[in-house]
Design a protein around this motif. Structure first.
Motif, PDB file in Angstrom:
ATOM      1  N   LYS A  89     -13.840   7.067  11.550  1.00  0.00           N
ATOM      2  CA  LYS A  89     -14.177   5.733  11.038  1.00  0.00           C
ATOM      3  C   LYS A  89     -13.358   5.319   9.819  1.00  0.00           C
ATOM      4  CE  LYS A  89     -18.924   6.075  12.687  1.00  0.00           C
ATOM      5  NZ  LYS A  89     -20.348   6.205  12.315  1.00  0.00           N
ATOM      6  N   GLU A  90     -12.540   6.247   9.281  1.00  0.00           N
ATOM      7  CA  GLU A  90     -11.811   5.925   8.046  1.00  0.00           C
ATOM      8  C   GLU A  90     -10.494   6.682   7.971  1.00  0.00           C
ATOM      9  OE1 GLU A  90     -14.412   9.134   5.460  1.00  0.00           O
ATOM     10  OE2 GLU A  90     -15.019   7.029   5.463  1.00  0.00           O
ATOM     11  N   LEU A  91      -9.666   6.270   7.030  1.00  0.00           N
ATOM     12  CA  LEU A  91      -8.375   6.919   6.794  1.00  0.00           C
ATOM     13  C   LEU A  91      -8.424   7.576   5.416  1.00  0.00           C
ATOM     14  CD1 LEU A  91      -5.392   7.043   8.051  1.00  0.00           C
ATOM     15  CD2 LEU A  91      -4.854   5.281   6.362  1.00  0.00           C
ATOM     16  N   SER A  92      -8.302   8.914   5.374  1.00  0.00           N
ATOM     17  CA  SER A  92      -8.360   9.642   4.093  1.00  0.00           C
ATOM     18  C   SER A  92      -6.947   9.900   3.580  1.00  0.00           C
ATOM     19  CB  SER A  92      -9.069  10.989   4.274  1.00  0.00           C
ATOM     20  OG  SER A  92     -10.364  10.779   4.743  1.00  0.00           O
ATOM     21  N   ILE A  93      -6.774   9.723   2.278  1.00  0.00           N
ATOM     22  CA  ILE A  93      -5.485  10.024   1.652  1.00  0.00           C
ATOM     23  C   ILE A  93      -5.728  11.033   0.540  1.00  0.00           C
ATOM     24  CG2 ILE A  93      -3.569   9.078   0.310  1.00  0.00           C
ATOM     25  CD1 ILE A  93      -3.998   6.484   1.974  1.00  0.00           C
ATOM     26  N   ARG A  94      -4.974  12.135   0.598  1.00  0.00           N
ATOM     27  CA  ARG A  94      -5.126  13.198  -0.398  1.00  0.00           C
ATOM     28  C   ARG A  94      -3.769  13.538  -0.997  1.00  0.00           C
ATOM     29  NH1 ARG A  94      -8.447  18.108   2.063  1.00  0.00           N
ATOM     30  NH2 ARG A  94      -7.089  17.885   3.871  1.00  0.00           N
ATOM     31  N   TYR A  95      -3.769  13.903  -2.277  1.00  0.00           N
ATOM     32  CA  TYR A  95      -2.566  14.361  -2.972  1.00  0.00           C
ATOM     33  C   TYR A  95      -2.718  15.849  -3.288  1.00  0.00           C
ATOM     34  CZ  TYR A  95      -1.379   9.433  -4.052  1.00  0.00           C
ATOM     35  OH  TYR A  95      -1.050   8.101  -3.981  1.00  0.00           O
ATOM     36  N   ALA A 118      -7.572  11.224  -2.924  1.00  0.00           N
ATOM     37  CA  ALA A 118      -7.008  10.108  -3.685  1.00  0.00           C
ATOM     38  C   ALA A 118      -7.776   8.829  -3.378  1.00  0.00           C
ATOM     39  CB  ALA A 118      -5.530   9.931  -3.363  1.00  0.00           C
ATOM     40  N   MET A 119      -7.994   8.562  -2.085  1.00  0.00           N
ATOM     41  CA  MET A 119      -8.742   7.367  -1.703  1.00  0.00           C
ATOM     42  C   MET A 119      -9.100   7.407  -0.228  1.00  0.00           C
ATOM     43  SD  MET A 119      -5.384   5.161  -2.113  1.00  0.00           S
ATOM     44  CE  MET A 119      -5.086   6.278  -3.467  1.00  0.00           C
ATOM     45  N   VAL A 120     -10.014   6.539   0.136  1.00  0.00           N
ATOM     46  CA  VAL A 120     -10.410   6.377   1.533  1.00  0.00           C
ATOM     47  C   VAL A 120     -10.184   4.919   1.896  1.00  0.00           C
ATOM     48  CG1 VAL A 120     -12.318   6.481   3.177  1.00  0.00           C
ATOM     49  CG2 VAL A 120     -12.115   8.224   1.402  1.00  0.00           C
ATOM     50  N   LEU A 121      -9.432   4.667   2.983  1.00  0.00           N
ATOM     51  CA  LEU A 121      -9.121   3.310   3.421  1.00  0.00           C
ATOM     52  C   LEU A 121      -9.813   3.012   4.741  1.00  0.00           C
ATOM     53  CD1 LEU A 121      -5.270   3.138   2.746  1.00  0.00           C
ATOM     54  CD2 LEU A 121      -7.120   2.577   1.200  1.00  0.00           C
ATOM     55  N   ASP A 122      -9.795   1.739   5.089  1.00  0.00           N
ATOM     56  CA  ASP A 122     -10.306   1.309   6.384  1.00  0.00           C
ATOM     57  C   ASP A 122      -9.449   1.918   7.493  1.00  0.00           C
ATOM     58  OD1 ASP A 122     -10.343  -0.761   8.742  1.00  0.00           O
ATOM     59  OD2 ASP A 122     -12.143  -1.158   7.538  1.00  0.00           O
ATOM     60  N   LYS A 123     -10.067   2.336   8.587  1.00  0.00           N
ATOM     61  CA  LYS A 123      -9.338   2.959   9.705  1.00  0.00           C
ATOM     62  C   LYS A 123      -8.204   2.042  10.206  1.00  0.00           C
ATOM     63  CE  LYS A 123      -8.802   5.929  13.159  1.00  0.00           C
ATOM     64  NZ  LYS A 123      -9.596   6.032  14.363  1.00  0.00           N
ATOM     65  N   ASN A 124      -8.429   0.699  10.112  1.00  0.00           N
ATOM     66  CA  ASN A 124      -7.424  -0.261  10.600  1.00  0.00           C
ATOM     67  C   ASN A 124      -6.086  -0.145   9.872  1.00  0.00           C
ATOM     68  OD1 ASN A 124      -9.139  -1.449  12.477  1.00  0.00           O
ATOM     69  ND2 ASN A 124     -10.008  -2.840  10.952  1.00  0.00           N
ATOM     70  N   ALA A 125      -6.115   0.362   8.632  1.00  0.00           N
ATOM     71  CA  ALA A 125      -4.883   0.453   7.845  1.00  0.00           C
ATOM     72  C   ALA A 125      -3.954   1.557   8.358  1.00  0.00           C
ATOM     73  CB  ALA A 125      -5.224   0.705   6.382  1.00  0.00           C
ATOM     74  N   GLY A 126      -4.491   2.503   9.138  1.00  0.00           N
ATOM     75  CA  GLY A 126      -3.751   3.700   9.545  1.00  0.00           C
ATOM     76  C   GLY A 126      -2.465   3.447  10.291  1.00  0.00           C
ATOM     77  N   SER A 127      -2.534   2.629  11.366  1.00  0.00           N
ATOM     78  CA  SER A 127      -1.342   2.442  12.208  1.00  0.00           C
ATOM     79  C   SER A 127      -0.230   1.740  11.449  1.00  0.00           C
ATOM     80  CB  SER A 127      -1.699   1.666  13.478  1.00  0.00           C
ATOM     81  OG  SER A 127      -2.328   0.441  13.140  1.00  0.00           O
ATOM     82  N   GLY A 128      -0.587   0.770  10.596  1.00  0.00           N
ATOM     83  CA  GLY A 128       0.426   0.052   9.818  1.00  0.00           C
ATOM     84  C   GLY A 128       1.096   0.947   8.803  1.00  0.00           C
ATOM     85  N   ILE A 174       0.839  -1.212   0.000  1.00  0.00           N
ATOM     86  CA  ILE A 174       0.000   0.000   0.000  1.00  0.00           C
ATOM     87  C   ILE A 174       0.868   1.254   0.000  1.00  0.00           C
ATOM     88  CG2 ILE A 174      -1.586   1.380   1.420  1.00  0.00           C
ATOM     89  CD1 ILE A 174      -3.022  -1.222   2.127  1.00  0.00           C
ATOM     90  N   VAL A 175       1.891   1.304   0.869  1.00  0.00           N
ATOM     91  CA  VAL A 175       2.759   2.493   0.946  1.00  0.00           C
ATOM     92  C   VAL A 175       3.528   2.677  -0.364  1.00  0.00           C
ATOM     93  CG1 VAL A 175       4.725   3.559   2.137  1.00  0.00           C
ATOM     94  CG2 VAL A 175       2.908   2.464   3.466  1.00  0.00           C
ATOM     95  N   ASP A 176       4.045   1.576  -0.924  1.00  0.00           N
ATOM     96  CA  ASP A 176       4.746   1.667  -2.214  1.00  0.00           C
ATOM     97  C   ASP A 176       3.817   2.212  -3.300  1.00  0.00           C
ATOM     98  OD1 ASP A 176       6.995   0.698  -1.055  1.00  0.00           O
ATOM     99  OD2 ASP A 176       6.914  -1.302  -1.960  1.00  0.00           O
ATOM    100  N   SER A 177       2.556   1.741  -3.293  1.00  0.00           N
ATOM    101  CA  SER A 177       1.581   2.201  -4.300  1.00  0.00           C
ATOM    102  C   SER A 177       1.241   3.671  -4.107  1.00  0.00           C
ATOM    103  CB  SER A 177       0.294   1.369  -4.214  1.00  0.00           C
ATOM    104  OG  SER A 177       0.565   0.021  -4.514  1.00  0.00           O
ATOM    105  N   LEU A 178       1.100   4.098  -2.837  1.00  0.00           N
ATOM    106  CA  LEU A 178       0.815   5.511  -2.542  1.00  0.00           C
ATOM    107  C   LEU A 178       1.907   6.405  -3.107  1.00  0.00           C
ATOM    108  CD1 LEU A 178      -0.316   5.526   1.210  1.00  0.00           C
ATOM    109  CD2 LEU A 178      -1.705   6.085  -0.770  1.00  0.00           C
TER     110      LEU A 178
END
Length: 581
Positions: A209-215, A224-234, A186-190
């Motif tokens: 409730k979610e993790l937002s990613i913006r460029y 850019a996308m919205v991910l599950d909140k669980n993905a944030g800490s990783g 995921i980080v490599d793709s970002l």
């Protein structure tokens, strides 16, 4: 198929785009710098790349193609893999019985032509194109890659283990999480997609409730996308590992950096983490290290302002300042000036935070406040290194300002940046830092203020202002003065009125979803004349200094924005968005 330079020179002159004296100057400069004539023509800003490529195609006797608005069938486009297309500037765009037509920037690149021939099993028919066409088609690759990226995100983010008791995780557990394959992917793709889209920043923002990613692309933030909140800490842990930050420190902000090489391009990433209510927010700034080849003209400077900067760079002592908010292109302007000054006979040294572009023959020092290497300490040490020209990344405090002023007084040319909203605003800012007015009048020669506006793509719509629009423009700009400035720079006919002055609108197209691509500077260049020096000594306000500078011919940033809108570089809406009076 080498270009015959004599023929090219003849076509350039016949086109009427460059005069004989200008061409002679460009050729002389090219020989001095050991440059190709076409590179020197482009860096001079006298001719566009599209016009130059058309002339080259004519000289070579091969077709020129403009792909900026063409939609290419993906089955043909994919005959050349995206990394090859990007690295070698080659696009497959048309397939027929005679062979595969490919658009290239360099039709002499026989190695890549042979590679494509073997890969496709087709006869290759090279055509010449320009960078804008290549970039526009690479966007089409991006759209197909976006589907692939979404699949990775959906697949991998759901496979990340939910975190329970996030605050209790040990450093070892966080490191293990950062090395999990889904998180790494995921980080490599970002990062890959941020560089692909020419983003300047990546914002990773935790919500309830979610993790937002913006460029941030061309100065504007895009979801850019919205991910599950669980993905944030990783994801945060993975970025911290890359930037060598403390994994278990979540209560305090942290700063770090890392580098990667992608498609032959070195990119630095500045990482900043900040604790927020729902978790750590991470912002990554992207800096392309080997970006160079700018000229003052391509940055948007023109007319008297351009002449004033060139004149100030010929001085042996004094100070040239670039002002503006964060992200307004000040450092790029300084680097461009340094590139002009970079000659074997001078010693150029810099103190920066960070070193954004690495330049040959320049002694660049990175500030490290955590070990006591501040701008002031770095500058103090640098002065013992026998420099002729000094660049200070930013004047942040009175100590740095005092040292920079003293350096300018003692036989050095000093270039630096300072955070103010206008050129005249730099004077009271420095006085507020404790610099005496009489020292300012002795050292400061030129102050440049700037902002960045988005550039229109080649496909744009021409229009003329209505009576109501002219009245609205009159509330922001002195129309008579603006018209006189346009006539002075010969942008419009001497008898033109505002009803006959052309402007342009952004048009959504395949080249760009919003009609804009990349950015260019709008500037005001304040020359510190004898009259302005007297005003500084008297303690005149920045407004009074600006009024006097305008009387002496300075074009304000807003006026320069209107100028750029008239010549079709940007739109009035974009100028007013960026420059709010």
């Amino acid at each position: 198929m080498q270009i015959n330079e004599e023929q090219l020179e003849k076509f350039v002159l016949d086109s009427g785009l460059v005069s004989r004296p200008d061409l002679d100057t460009i050729i002389k400069k090219a020989k001095t710098k050991n440059q190709k004539i076409e590179d020197a023509l482009l860096s001079s800003g006298k001719i566009s790349e599209a016009d130059l490529k058309r002339m080259q195609a004519f000289v070579l006797g091969i077709p020129y193609v403009d792909l900026s608005t063409q939609k290419i069938d993906f089955s043909i486009l994919s005959l050349i893999p995206e990394p090859i297309a990007r690295n070698y500037n080659i696009i497959a765009y048309k397939k027929s019985e005679t062979g595969l037509e490919v658009a290239m920037l360099d039709v002499d690149d026989l190695t890549v032509i042979d590679f494509i021939k073997k890969r496709s099993g087709l006869k290759i028919l090279p055509r010449l194109t320009d960078s804008a066409s290549i970039k526009a088609v690479l966007v089409q690759y991006r759209k197909s890659l976006q589907v692939e990226f979404d699949n990775i995100i959906q697949k991998e983010s759901t496979s990340i283990k939910p975190s329970s008791g996030e605050g209790e995780k040990s450093e070892k557990e966080l490191k293990e999480m950062a090395e999990e394959l889904p998180v790494v992917k995921i980080v490599d793709s970002l990062i890959f997609h941020a560089t692909l889209q020419n983003a300047s920043d990546i914002h990773i923002e935790p919500g309830e409730k979610e993790l937002s990613i913006r460029y941030r692309i061309d100065g504007i933030l895009h979801d850019a996308m919205v991910l599950d909140k669980n993905a944030g800490s990783g994801i945060t842990a993975r970025i911290k590992v890359l930037a060598n930050l403390k994994l278990d420190e979540k209560r305090l902000p942290q700063d770090g950096r890392f580098k990667i090489e992608q498609n032959g391009e070195k990119i630095s990433f500045r990482v900043s983490t900040l604790p927020t209510f729902f978790g750590e927010k991470t912002v990554i700034r992207l800096l392309k290290e080997n970006s160079s080849g700018f000229s003052l003209e391509t940055l948007g400077f023109h007319g008297e302002g351009l002449e004033e900067i060139y004149a100030s760079l010929k001085l042996k002592t004094g100070m040239v300042l670039a002002t503006g908010p964060t992200g307004s292109g000040k450092t790029t302007t300084l680097y461009t000036m340094i590139e002009i000054l970079n000659k074997p006979e001078v010693n150029i040294s810099t103190v920066e935070d960070p070193i954004e572009y690495q330049m040959p023959r320049i002694n660049q020092t990175q500030v490290k406040p955590e070990i006591g290497l501040t701008f002031a300490n770095g500058l103090r040490s640098l002065l013992r290194q026998d420099p002729d020209i000094i660049m200070v990344g930013e004047i942040r405090d009175g100590e740095t300002a005092g040292l920079a002023i003293n350096a300018a007084l003692t036989g050095h040319l000093v270039l630096s940046t300072i955070h103010t909203n206008s050129a005249s605003g730099a004077i009271p800012r420095l006085v507020d830092m404790g610099v005496e007015p009489f020292l300012l009048t002795s050292t400061i020669k030129t102050i440049i203020a700037q902002r960045l506006v988005r550039k229109l793509v080649s496909n744009k719509e021409k229009y003329f202002l209505s009576e109501a629009e002219i009245k609205n423009l009159a509330k922001l700009v002195d129309l008579d003065r603006m018209l006189a400035l346009l006539k002075k720079e010969k942008m419009i006919d001497a008898k033109s009125t505002w009803e006959k002055v052309p402007f342009y609108k952004a048009v959504k197209n395949a080249e760009s979803p919003d009609g804009y691509s990349n950015r260019v500077g709008i500037h005001e260049v304040l020359k510190v004349t004898a009259t302005i020096r007297e005003m500084i000594l008297k303690g005149s306000s920045q407004d009074d200094i600006e009024v006097q500078a305008k009387k002496e011919g300075m074009m304000t940033m807003l006026e320069d924005g209107v100028f750029q809108a008239v010549i079709g570089v940007t739109t009035l809406e974009e100028v007013f968005r960026v420059v709010s009076e």
